[in-house]
Design a protein around this motif. Sequence first.
Motif, PDB file in Angstrom:
ATOM      1  N   LEU A   1       2.032   6.791 -15.312  1.00  0.00           N
ATOM      2  CA  LEU A   1       2.781   7.831 -16.038  1.00  0.00           C
ATOM      3  C   LEU A   1       1.964   8.298 -17.244  1.00  0.00           C
ATOM      4  N   VAL A   2       1.211   7.367 -17.825  1.00  0.00           N
ATOM      5  CA  VAL A   2       0.339   7.735 -18.949  1.00  0.00           C
ATOM      6  C   VAL A   2      -0.774   8.650 -18.438  1.00  0.00           C
ATOM      7  N   GLN A   3      -1.377   8.254 -17.314  1.00  0.00           N
ATOM      8  CA  GLN A   3      -2.462   9.052 -16.732  1.00  0.00           C
ATOM      9  C   GLN A   3      -2.054  10.517 -16.571  1.00  0.00           C
ATOM     10  N   LYS A   4      -0.850  10.708 -16.028  1.00  0.00           N
ATOM     11  CA  LYS A   4      -0.356  12.068 -15.797  1.00  0.00           C
ATOM     12  C   LYS A   4      -0.357  12.902 -17.091  1.00  0.00           C
ATOM     13  N   ASN A   5      -0.028  12.256 -18.201  1.00  0.00           N
ATOM     14  CA  ASN A   5       0.140  13.004 -19.437  1.00  0.00           C
ATOM     15  C   ASN A   5      -1.117  13.120 -20.294  1.00  0.00           C
ATOM     16  N   ILE A   6      -2.132  12.317 -19.992  1.00  0.00           N
ATOM     17  CA  ILE A   6      -3.357  12.419 -20.819  1.00  0.00           C
ATOM     18  C   ILE A   6      -4.428  13.272 -20.152  1.00  0.00           C
TER      19      ILE A   6
ATOM     20  N   ARG B   1      -6.514  10.542 -30.341  1.00  0.00           N
ATOM     21  CA  ARG B   1      -5.078  10.512 -30.037  1.00  0.00           C
ATOM     22  C   ARG B   1      -4.625   9.131 -29.585  1.00  0.00           C
ATOM     23  N   PHE B   2      -3.424   8.787 -30.059  1.00  0.00           N
ATOM     24  CA  PHE B   2      -2.785   7.518 -29.693  1.00  0.00           C
ATOM     25  C   PHE B   2      -1.587   7.843 -28.806  1.00  0.00           C
ATOM     26  N   PHE B   3      -1.514   7.148 -27.659  1.00  0.00           N
ATOM     27  CA  PHE B   3      -0.433   7.396 -26.686  1.00  0.00           C
ATOM     28  C   PHE B   3       0.380   6.123 -26.436  1.00  0.00           C
ATOM     29  N   PRO B   4       1.197   5.698 -27.401  1.00  0.00           N
ATOM     30  CA  PRO B   4       1.994   4.491 -27.172  1.00  0.00           C
ATOM     31  C   PRO B   4       3.109   4.729 -26.158  1.00  0.00           C
TER      32      PRO B   4
ATOM     33  N   ARG C   1       0.821  -1.213   0.000  1.00  0.00           N
ATOM     34  CA  ARG C   1       0.000   0.000   0.000  1.00  0.00           C
ATOM     35  C   ARG C   1       0.859   1.270   0.000  1.00  0.00           C
ATOM     36  N   GLU C   2       1.821   1.316   0.957  1.00  0.00           N
ATOM     37  CA  GLU C   2       2.671   2.510   1.079  1.00  0.00           C
ATOM     38  C   GLU C   2       3.519   2.718  -0.173  1.00  0.00           C
ATOM     39  N   TYR C   3       4.011   1.593  -0.706  1.00  0.00           N
ATOM     40  CA  TYR C   3       4.881   1.655  -1.892  1.00  0.00           C
ATOM     41  C   TYR C   3       4.114   2.247  -3.087  1.00  0.00           C
ATOM     42  N   LEU C   4       2.868   1.818  -3.233  1.00  0.00           N
ATOM     43  CA  LEU C   4       2.033   2.347  -4.320  1.00  0.00           C
ATOM     44  C   LEU C   4       1.721   3.829  -4.083  1.00  0.00           C
ATOM     45  N   ILE C   5       1.293   4.153  -2.861  1.00  0.00           N
ATOM     46  CA  ILE C   5       0.877   5.536  -2.567  1.00  0.00           C
ATOM     47  C   ILE C   5       2.058   6.506  -2.713  1.00  0.00           C
ATOM     48  N   LYS C   6       3.218   6.112  -2.184  1.00  0.00           N
ATOM     49  CA  LYS C   6       4.434   6.946  -2.327  1.00  0.00           C
ATOM     50  C   LYS C   6       4.792   7.143  -3.796  1.00  0.00           C
ATOM     51  N   GLY C   7       4.692   6.049  -4.551  1.00  0.00           N
ATOM     52  CA  GLY C   7       4.993   6.106  -5.987  1.00  0.00           C
ATOM     53  C   GLY C   7       4.063   7.070  -6.714  1.00  0.00           C
ATOM     54  N   ILE C   8       2.784   7.007  -6.348  1.00  0.00           N
ATOM     55  CA  ILE C   8       1.790   7.908  -6.961  1.00  0.00           C
ATOM     56  C   ILE C   8       2.140   9.362  -6.624  1.00  0.00           C
ATOM     57  N   GLU C   9       2.541   9.593  -5.377  1.00  0.00           N
ATOM     58  CA  GLU C   9       2.939  10.951  -4.962  1.00  0.00           C
ATOM     59  C   GLU C   9       4.153  11.425  -5.748  1.00  0.00           C
ATOM     60  N   LYS C  10       5.116  10.510  -5.917  1.00  0.00           N
ATOM     61  CA  LYS C  10       6.341  10.878  -6.653  1.00  0.00           C
ATOM     62  C   LYS C  10       6.013  11.245  -8.099  1.00  0.00           C
ATOM     63  N   ILE C  11       5.089  10.500  -8.702  1.00  0.00           N
ATOM     64  CA  ILE C  11       4.697  10.804 -10.084  1.00  0.00           C
ATOM     65  C   ILE C  11       3.972  12.150 -10.132  1.00  0.00           C
ATOM     66  N   GLY C  12       3.208  12.429  -9.068  1.00  0.00           N
ATOM     67  CA  GLY C  12       2.484  13.701  -9.001  1.00  0.00           C
ATOM     68  C   GLY C  12       1.151  13.645  -9.713  1.00  0.00           C
ATOM     69  N   VAL C  13       0.451  12.535  -9.536  1.00  0.00           N
ATOM     70  CA  VAL C  13      -0.859  12.407 -10.169  1.00  0.00           C
ATOM     71  C   VAL C  13      -1.888  12.178  -9.056  1.00  0.00           C
TER      72      VAL C  13
END
Length: 235
Positions: free
Chosen positions: A59-64, A167-170, A2-14
Amino acid sequence: MREYLIKGIEKIGVDISKESIEKLLKYFQILKEYNSHTNLTAIRDDKGIIEKHFLDSLLVQKNILKYIKGNEKAIDIGTGAGFPGMVLAIVNTNIQFTLLDSVGKKTKFLEITKKELSLENVEIINDRAENYINGNREKYDFGFCRGVSKLNVILEYEIPFLKVNGRFFPQKLEYEEELKEAENALKVLNSEYIEVYNEKLPYSNDKRVILNILKKSKNDEKYPRKNGRPLKKPL
Ligand SMILES: C[S@@+](CC[C@H](N)C(=O)[O-])C[C@H]1O[C@@H](n2cnc3c(N)ncnc32)[C@H](O)[C@@H]1O
């Protein structure tokens, strides 16, 4: 995890809702359990699964985000165990997702996940892109694809599914060479490379790129070509 996912999400900034985080964690548990008897992904360590599958998809979520208005239709071709499509569907309940894969054991796993998580915005299709195009041409706003083939091949799978201005986001590890090779495919499929998003996985700092490709006008109905031609003889 849980913490690993949540921290990762925070680091990505989404920004991900609490409810979606719970669903992502449940998806992670179902994937781990299923992968113990049926091979879905070669990545087996918990942190690896979270970072290389879940956080990579975010990372895709952040950019779309800037393109999402709500009520769009999206397709993930060759979704495998659901990356990035299932993750994006969990965090974007206002988008209708089609998750397409030609391998039955993968779509069976996705059906189980959809049911367990009560996901109403997901349909799962066991088919090849070259067949599923019949009746589904120019229906989608967004296309996604990770790890399926080179850019010139996946453009032929994806672009015919997109509406004009879709739009296509490969996702790719690197892109310069593939983009050069895809020059003709882009032209033939009436599409334009707009920009690249250079990203890094939040813990390992491994490089990832997401391309932004715009469909500018309708495609000739002969695409995607049948009988494995896109892969055997790329445009
Ligand atoms: C290497 S896996 C990647 C899975 C997932 N996208 C990921 O990144 O973890 C490639 C997947 O694409 C599927 N695939 C390849 N060609 C396809 C096609 N023409 N139509 C539908 N699925 C396809 C395969 O069955 C496989 O599950």
